[in-house]
Design a protein around this motif. Sequence first.
Motif, short mmCIF file in Angstrom:
data_model
loop_
_atom_site.label_atom_id
_atom_site.label_comp_id
_atom_site.label_asym_id
_atom_site.label_seq_id
_atom_site.Cartn_x
_atom_site.Cartn_y
_atom_site.Cartn_z
N GLU A 6 0.55 -0.39 -0.08
CA GLU A 6 0.58 0.10 0.29
C GLU A 6 1.20 1.16 -0.41
O GLU A 6 1.89 1.40 0.58
CB GLU A 6 -0.69 -0.10 1.13
CG GLU A 6 -1.66 1.07 1.65
CD GLU A 6 -2.83 0.78 3.12
OE1 GLU A 6 -1.88 -0.13 3.48
OE2 GLU A 6 -3.65 1.61 2.78
N CYS A 22 -2.67 0.31 -3.90
CA CYS A 22 -2.45 -0.93 -3.39
C CYS A 22 -2.32 -1.97 -4.46
O CYS A 22 -3.39 -2.56 -5.04
CB CYS A 22 -3.27 -1.49 -2.00
SG CYS A 22 -3.44 -3.13 -1.65
N TRP A 36 -11.03 -1.09 1.10
CA TRP A 36 -10.55 -0.97 1.81
C TRP A 36 -10.67 -0.93 3.01
O TRP A 36 -11.81 -0.89 4.11
CB TRP A 36 -10.24 0.99 1.60
CG TRP A 36 -9.48 1.05 0.23
CD1 TRP A 36 -9.66 0.71 -0.86
CD2 TRP A 36 -7.52 0.85 0.73
NE1 TRP A 36 -8.97 1.00 -1.60
CE2 TRP A 36 -7.33 0.98 -1.02
CE3 TRP A 36 -6.66 1.26 1.34
CZ2 TRP A 36 -6.11 1.37 -1.42
CZ3 TRP A 36 -5.37 0.85 0.61
CH2 TRP A 36 -5.58 1.44 -0.76
N ARG A 38 -10.47 1.03 7.53
CA ARG A 38 -10.06 1.79 8.82
C ARG A 38 -10.17 1.50 10.51
O ARG A 38 -11.18 1.00 10.12
CB ARG A 38 -10.35 3.48 7.89
CG ARG A 38 -11.11 3.34 8.30
CD ARG A 38 -11.73 5.57 7.61
NE ARG A 38 -13.20 5.79 8.27
CZ ARG A 38 -14.08 6.41 7.60
NH1 ARG A 38 -13.20 7.54 6.38
NH2 ARG A 38 -14.67 7.00 8.01
N LEU A 80 -8.58 4.51 -3.79
CA LEU A 80 -9.37 4.50 -3.22
C LEU A 80 -9.25 6.21 -2.77
O LEU A 80 -7.70 6.83 -2.53
CB LEU A 80 -9.45 4.52 -1.66
CG LEU A 80 -10.18 5.06 -0.55
CD1 LEU A 80 -11.66 4.28 -1.57
CD2 LEU A 80 -10.20 4.92 0.68
N TYR A 93 -5.21 3.17 7.21
CA TYR A 93 -6.21 2.49 6.22
C TYR A 93 -5.48 0.93 5.76
O TYR A 93 -3.80 1.19 5.70
CB TYR A 93 -6.78 3.68 5.21
CG TYR A 93 -7.05 4.82 5.20
CD1 TYR A 93 -7.15 5.68 6.13
CD2 TYR A 93 -8.47 4.72 4.33
CE1 TYR A 93 -7.78 6.40 6.56
CE2 TYR A 93 -9.56 5.75 4.82
CZ TYR A 93 -9.25 6.63 6.03
OH TYR A 93 -10.26 7.25 6.26
N TYR A 94 -6.11 0.31 5.46
CA TYR A 94 -5.92 -0.91 4.85
C TYR A 94 -5.97 -1.44 3.80
O TYR A 94 -7.72 -1.24 4.23
CB TYR A 94 -6.10 -2.42 6.98
CG TYR A 94 -4.96 -2.30 7.69
CD1 TYR A 94 -5.66 -0.98 8.81
CD2 TYR A 94 -3.46 -2.12 8.38
CE1 TYR A 94 -5.75 -0.76 10.07
CE2 TYR A 94 -3.42 -2.12 9.63
CZ TYR A 94 -3.60 -0.79 10.22
OH TYR A 94 -3.15 -0.91 10.75
N CYS A 95 -5.16 -2.50 3.24
CA CYS A 95 -6.29 -2.67 2.07
C CYS A 95 -6.45 -4.27 2.10
O CYS A 95 -5.80 -4.79 3.21
CB CYS A 95 -4.63 -2.60 0.43
SG CYS A 95 -5.31 -3.95 -0.49
#
Length: 122
Positions: A6, A22, A36, A38, A80, A93-95
């Motif tokens: 990411e 990502c 995504w 968060r 995003l 934030y995470y993919c």
Amino acid sequence: QVQLVESGGGSVQAGGSLTLSCTVYGNIYSKYCMGWFRQAPGTEREGVAAVNTDGTTSYKDSVKGRFTISQDDGKNTLYLQMNSLKDDDTAMYYCALAKSDYDFAMRRIDYWSQGTQVTVSS
């Protein structure tokens, strides 16, 4: 081995924009749901947006009209686009990638990215 890498986080003033990306590395399923999440300090990780296996998209209510999720044609990279950012959007934030839309909705995630910080200040 599959990795989600990411990039794109940072600090921005309220009302500003950021784009997260990502990229999927490694051999992955022919169909999957990607999106995504968060997580702000002291809160649970929450889903923000997803691209479903049929190509349709879904969004958390609070980001509808402001965030846009998309994939490149090869489906290797997820984006995003975040516009009109608010203080409440501040989070890590995470993919994420899952085998199916259902698994994604149930947070049965197969792969996570390392996370990137988004900080919005007013």
